[in-house]
Design a protein around this motif. Structure first.
Motif, mmCIF file in Angstrom:
data_model
loop_
_atom_site.group_PDB
_atom_site.id
_atom_site.type_symbol
_atom_site.label_atom_id
_atom_site.label_comp_id
_atom_site.label_asym_id
_atom_site.label_seq_id
_atom_site.Cartn_x
_atom_site.Cartn_y
_atom_site.Cartn_z
ATOM 1 N N GLU A 1 -18.182 -4.751 -31.568
ATOM 2 C CA GLU A 1 -19.340 -3.871 -31.472
ATOM 3 C C GLU A 1 -19.583 -3.704 -29.968
ATOM 4 O OE1 GLU A 1 -20.797 -2.705 -34.174
ATOM 5 O OE2 GLU A 1 -20.195 -4.094 -35.759
ATOM 6 N N LEU B 1 -21.512 -2.503 -26.631
ATOM 7 C CA LEU B 1 -22.806 -2.156 -26.060
ATOM 8 C C LEU B 1 -22.574 -1.568 -24.676
ATOM 9 C CD1 LEU B 1 -25.945 -2.276 -25.876
ATOM 10 C CD2 LEU B 1 -25.668 -4.584 -24.928
ATOM 11 N N HIS C 1 -22.148 -8.530 -29.255
ATOM 12 C CA HIS C 1 -21.555 -7.325 -28.684
ATOM 13 C C HIS C 1 -20.684 -7.637 -27.468
ATOM 14 C CE1 HIS C 1 -24.800 -5.502 -31.038
ATOM 15 N NE2 HIS C 1 -24.181 -4.344 -30.907
ATOM 16 N N SER D 1 -18.050 0.078 -33.361
ATOM 17 C CA SER D 1 -19.248 0.891 -33.178
ATOM 18 C C SER D 1 -19.672 0.852 -31.717
ATOM 19 C CB SER D 1 -20.398 0.384 -34.061
ATOM 20 O OG SER D 1 -20.863 -0.872 -33.597
ATOM 21 N N THR E 1 -23.215 1.111 -29.214
ATOM 22 C CA THR E 1 -24.659 1.188 -28.997
ATOM 23 C C THR E 1 -24.899 1.481 -27.524
ATOM 24 O OG1 THR E 1 -25.194 -0.367 -30.766
ATOM 25 C CG2 THR E 1 -26.854 -0.051 -29.065
ATOM 26 N N CYS F 1 -22.501 5.602 -33.620
ATOM 27 C CA CYS F 1 -23.114 5.420 -32.309
ATOM 28 C C CYS F 1 -24.623 5.577 -32.422
ATOM 29 C CB CYS F 1 -22.555 6.436 -31.313
ATOM 30 S SG CYS F 1 -23.290 6.346 -29.659
ATOM 31 N N ARG F 2 -25.361 4.685 -31.802
ATOM 32 C CA ARG F 2 -26.813 4.831 -31.719
ATOM 33 C C ARG F 2 -27.230 4.722 -30.262
ATOM 34 N NH1 ARG F 2 -30.323 -0.513 -32.524
ATOM 35 N NH2 ARG F 2 -28.837 -2.080 -31.793
ATOM 36 N N THR G 1 -35.061 5.402 -30.854
ATOM 37 C CA THR G 1 -33.735 5.030 -31.328
ATOM 38 C C THR G 1 -33.154 6.212 -32.070
ATOM 39 O OG1 THR G 1 -34.334 2.694 -31.546
ATOM 40 C CG2 THR G 1 -32.380 3.421 -32.735
#
Length: 222
Positions: free
Chosen positions: A124, A126, A147, A176, A178, A207-208, A221
């Motif tokens: 993940e 970041l 992350h 993913s 972030t 993706c956020r 967010t």
């Protein structure tokens, strides 16, 4: 003597620093945001730096150059100096668990991070603006935990991260992404670079984007 040696196209160079990290001999350094061949006698002509460059700014040429001096390279390394003009702290390493920190890898700066590494696999990711960890008190607990972390400041670094990030996303099994950014307008450059990288990498990755206020609160967010 005439021999094979690298040549760096400064116009193409985006200042990511990947070539300097890849050069085990310390022949390449970052000067004023651009990669430079600092010493001919530190270049072994093997070209470990070529595949590391995301913009193909490095090539081989045949020209008059001092012979590769392995003894000088080893002597510089033995003294603990960094002949590339960089920092020994840029060496990639995986970190052991520490109770006070959730960080699991080094380096974290986008410009210094390797293009490929074991820790990217099934990770993940970041991608955070430099200031977010200072503004948001629980940054380690709420964002770094679990992350792989890359940080940068598009305004201060003055480079387009998108090509390097696209390479990282394309060539590693990342699950993913972030993005954590500040609410200030200049931080939009980070979100934009990640968006471009996601489009260019050829993968569909979740993706956020989390936006932090200067008061240290999560304000959005997406």
């Amino acid at each position: 003597m005439i021999r094979r040696i690298i040549e760096i196209d400064e116009e193409k160079c985006n200042g990511c620093g990947a070539c300097a990290n890849a050069c085990h001999e310390g022949a390449i350094g970052m000067v004023d945001g651009k990669a430079k061949l600092l010493r001919d006698d530190y270049c072994d002509g093997l070209g470990d730096c070529l595949p590391a460059c995301p913009v193909n700014a490095i090539r081989f040429v045949e020209r008059e150059a001092a012979a590769y001096d392995e003894a000088a390279v080893m002597a510089a390394k033995g003294k603990g100096s960094c002949p590339s003009g960089g920092c020994p702290g840029a060496a990639a390493k995986q970190l052991a668990f520490q109770s006070a920190s959730e960080l699991r890898q080094w380096p974290v700066q986008i410009k210094l991070a390797p293009m490929q590494a074991d820790w990217y696999q099934d990770a993940e990711l970041l991608i955070a603006a430099d200031c977010t960890a200072y503004a948001y008190a629980a940054f380690h607990r709420d964002f770094i935990r679990g992350h792989v972390v890359l940080v940068g400041c598009p305004k201060l670094d003055g480079v387009d991260y998108s090509m390097k990030l696209a390479h990282i996303l394309r060539n590693n099994a990342i699950r993913s992404v972030t993005v954590v950014r500040m609410e200030v307008p200049c931080c939009g450059g980070l979100s934009f670079a990640v968006s471009k990288a996601l489009q260019a990498c050829g993968k569909e990755l979740p993706c956020r984007v989390v936006t932090i206020s200067t008061a240290g609160k999560i304000v959005e967010t997406a």
